[in-house]
Scaffold this active site. Structure first.
Site, PDB file in Angstrom:
ATOM      1  CE1 TYR A  34       5.934  -3.700  -3.100  1.00 42.95           C
ATOM      2  CE2 TYR A  34       6.991  -5.361  -4.346  1.00 42.95           C
ATOM      3  CZ  TYR A  34       5.882  -4.537  -3.822  1.00 42.95           C
ATOM      4  OH  TYR A  34       4.684  -5.346  -3.865  1.00 42.95           O
ATOM      5  CB  CYS A  60       2.025  -8.743   0.339  1.00 48.16           C
ATOM      6  SG  CYS A  60       1.659  -9.988  -1.087  1.00 48.16           S
ATOM      7  CE1 TYR A  68      -5.050 -15.291   4.844  1.00 51.62           C
ATOM      8  CE2 TYR A  68      -6.933 -14.730   6.038  1.00 51.62           C
ATOM      9  CZ  TYR A  68      -5.612 -14.287   5.266  1.00 51.62           C
ATOM     10  OH  TYR A  68      -5.180 -12.850   5.211  1.00 51.62           O
ATOM     11  CB  THR A 124      -1.815  -7.930  -0.903  1.00 51.45           C
ATOM     12  OG1 THR A 124      -1.166  -8.729   0.217  1.00 51.45           O
ATOM     13  CG2 THR A 124      -0.678  -7.002  -1.618  1.00 51.45           C
ATOM     14  N   GLY A 158       0.953  -1.246   0.231  1.00 51.47           N
ATOM     15  CA  GLY A 158       0.155   0.044  -0.019  1.00 51.47           C
ATOM     16  C   GLY A 158       0.799   1.138  -0.085  1.00 51.47           C
ATOM     17  CE  LYS A 161      -0.574 -17.784   1.253  1.00 48.65           C
ATOM     18  NZ  LYS A 161      -1.747 -16.748   1.466  1.00 48.65           N
ATOM     19  CG  HIS A 205     -16.828 -30.960 -22.009  1.00 42.54           C
ATOM     20  ND1 HIS A 205     -17.427 -31.386 -20.529  1.00 42.54           N
ATOM     21  CD2 HIS A 205     -16.504 -32.365 -22.450  1.00 42.54           C
ATOM     22  CE1 HIS A 205     -17.276 -33.018 -20.475  1.00 42.54           C
ATOM     23  NE2 HIS A 205     -17.106 -33.443 -21.837  1.00 42.54           N
ATOM     24  CD  GLU A 237      -3.306 -19.365   3.116  1.00 41.43           C
ATOM     25  OE1 GLU A 237      -4.180 -19.016   2.175  1.00 41.43           O
ATOM     26  OE2 GLU A 237      -2.756 -18.885   3.611  1.00 41.43           O
ATOM     27  N   GLY A 249      -7.559 -21.313  13.612  1.00 40.32           N
ATOM     28  CA  GLY A 249      -8.258 -21.768  12.623  1.00 40.32           C
ATOM     29  C   GLY A 249      -8.653 -21.101  11.415  1.00 40.32           C
ATOM     30  CD  GLU A 251     -17.820 -29.399 -18.447  1.00 43.05           C
ATOM     31  OE1 GLU A 251     -18.933 -29.289 -19.050  1.00 43.05           O
ATOM     32  OE2 GLU A 251     -16.975 -30.015 -18.216  1.00 43.05           O
ATOM     33  CB  CYS A 282       0.345 -13.299  -0.653  1.00 45.19           C
ATOM     34  SG  CYS A 282       0.300 -11.609   0.109  1.00 45.19           S
ATOM     35  NE  ARG A 333     -14.438 -16.653  14.232  1.00 44.03           N
ATOM     36  CZ  ARG A 333     -14.705 -15.700  14.419  1.00 44.03           C
ATOM     37  NH1 ARG A 333     -15.902 -14.972  14.400  1.00 44.03           N
ATOM     38  NH2 ARG A 333     -13.622 -14.601  14.876  1.00 44.03           N
TER      39      ARG A 333
END
Length: 451
Positions: free
Chosen positions: A98, A42, A177, A310, A15, A50, A434, A181, A175, A439, A47, A204
């Protein structure tokens, strides 16, 4: 009054760097201070590393699958040192990217901590003071570990990327993410992985059916998940950690990782002294234009505890520049944000869960669960879920939930349709591609239930 800078940014994450770059491109004189590494959570401890670890952890299953497809491949051992070396080299490269973004756009950067001295003055760690017409705080968040006997023995997600060696056994507490992960990653890398979560079901806030399926598949994959379980105390026992928990067990683990929440990084920034309002979790309180209670001071990203993602921080940065430097007051849009959780199996989601939608209005639920062709052929039994939540009245798709390999890729595209206000009939009118997993999203004919 003349200032040293038009904008001073505190925080060199996604940011802060975006706001600094775009403001500078608009002709503003910009400076940025970062006390740690450029790239923020991040890029450096979130992210990006990870996702690379998720990729690394998935190859074990691919070897098995390849053999089922007729390839004569022998499983080998995973070498953490080899991977870690490449991982850190990649993070160094990205940090350089960066830094160059700032340099190439004429942003002056200070590699030190900064805090506010008054509404227009920033004080750097070395005592230097700089003045700015506008100050933007983008200092992010930090993992928090609750206080209990032995809590100092726990590590957080921050330390997982720099482990000297992989533990043989690991307890993950939490519990959300991040916890889920890392459970998938470590299990995939061959670590004996246990997860404790005090709630009744992991993840949750996400759709019940989707999180139920992920929980089941995590257990099937060999993760020892204990729900309704919390740690009472921990103590060092030789080179292991002895953990006493509410399920009556005492167990030994090589490492214990806590992923039980993150707090906004806003302490000791001089905010209280100049009258910047903070909320219950310590977050910086902002209006819809990211402005704080002190008009010259703005804040974006995780430190505001709005939506800690992010791409949202980047959106907030763009809206801030539009508002302050382009004279076009713009409020970042926090509605209908698609997101992915890189659990194993992966989940992509946008909009309302079945439970949330059902509390608001009458809905129809369209869903299908099946074993995908690629894995079914190889004899692996991971199920996938495709699910649409539809308003009975408007026929709009209120939520889309996908649990499947590459769910993140799918939800990005489904997210465009949902954000545009697509109806169930818009999905139905789209010809299926397909054979694919996705699909199924356009061939769901009859609702499985109504609420």
């Amino acid at each position: 009054m003349s200032f040293d800078y038009d904008l001073f940014v505190i925080g060199g994450g996604s940011g802060g760097v975006r706001a600094a770059r775009v403001a500078a491109q608009e002709g503003a004189k910009v400076a940025l201070a970062e006390e740690d590494r450029y790239g923020g959570t991040c890029v450096i401890r979130g992210c990006v590393p990870k996702k690379l670890m998720v990729f690394a952890s998935e190859y074990a299953g691919m070897v098995e699958d390849a053999r089922a497809y007729g390839w004569d491949i022998q499983p080998g051992a995973f070498n953490w040192e080899t991977f870690r070396g490449k991982l850190h080299a990649e993070l160094d490269r990205l940090e350089g990217v960066y830094r160059n973004i700032l340099k190439n756009n004429g942003v002056e950067s200070f590699d030190q901590r900064a805090k506010l001295a008054d509404a227009h003055t920033v004080e750097l760690a070395d005592g230097t003071r700089k003045t700015a017409k506008h100050i933007l705080i983008a200092t992010g968040g930090w993992p928090s570990v609750p206080e209990f006997p032995g809590s100092e023995l726990a590590v957080t997600s921050n330390e997982m990327f720099t482990l000297d060696k992989l533990p043989e056994s690991l307890l993950i507490v939490g519990g959300g993410y991040i916890a889920c992960e890392f459970a998938g990653i470590m299990n995939g890398l061959g670590v004996e992985t246990t997860q404790y979560y005090r709630g009744a079901q992991i993840l949750r806030g996400f759709d019940d059916e989707a999180r139920g399926l992920i929980s089941e598949e995590m257990c099937q994959a060999g993760i020892d998940v204990h729900l309704g379980t919390n740690v009472l105390e921990m103590r060092q026992d030789g080179d292991k950690i002895r953990v006493k928990s509410t399920n009556g067990q005492e167990r030994l683990f090589d490492k214990v990782m806590y992923a039980t929440g993150r707090n906004p990084n806003a302490d000791n920034l001089g905010l209280e002294e100049i009258g910047v309002e903070r909320g219950r979790k310590g977050e910086i309180v902002v209006d819809e234009y990211s402005q704080t209670s002190v008009p010259s001071v703005y804040a974006i990203g995780d430190v505001t505890d709005r939506v800690a993602l992010t791409p949202v921080a980047i959106r907030e940065a763009m809206a801030f520049v539009e508002t302050v430097f382009k004279g076009n007051p713009t409020s970042p849009d926090h509605e209908l944000i698609p997101t992915a959780i890189f659990t194993q199996p992966e989940m992509g989601t946008i909009g309302l869960s079945e439970e949330e939608a059902g509390e608001r209005e009458p809905i129809e639920v369209y869903a299908t669960s099946f074993k995908p062709m690629q894995q079914a052929f190889a004899g692996r039994a991971q199920r996938v879920l495709m699910k649409l939540i539809v308003s009975k009245e408007t026929r709009k798709v209120l939520g889309c939930h996908i649990v499947a390999p590459a769910a993140g890729e799918m939800i990005q595209l489904a997210g465009i349709a949902v954000k545009m206000g697509a109806t169930k009939e818009d999905f139905d009118r789209t010809v299926a591609v397909h054979p694919t997993m996705s699909e199924e999203l356009v061939t769901l004919k009859t609702p499985v239930r109504s609420r």
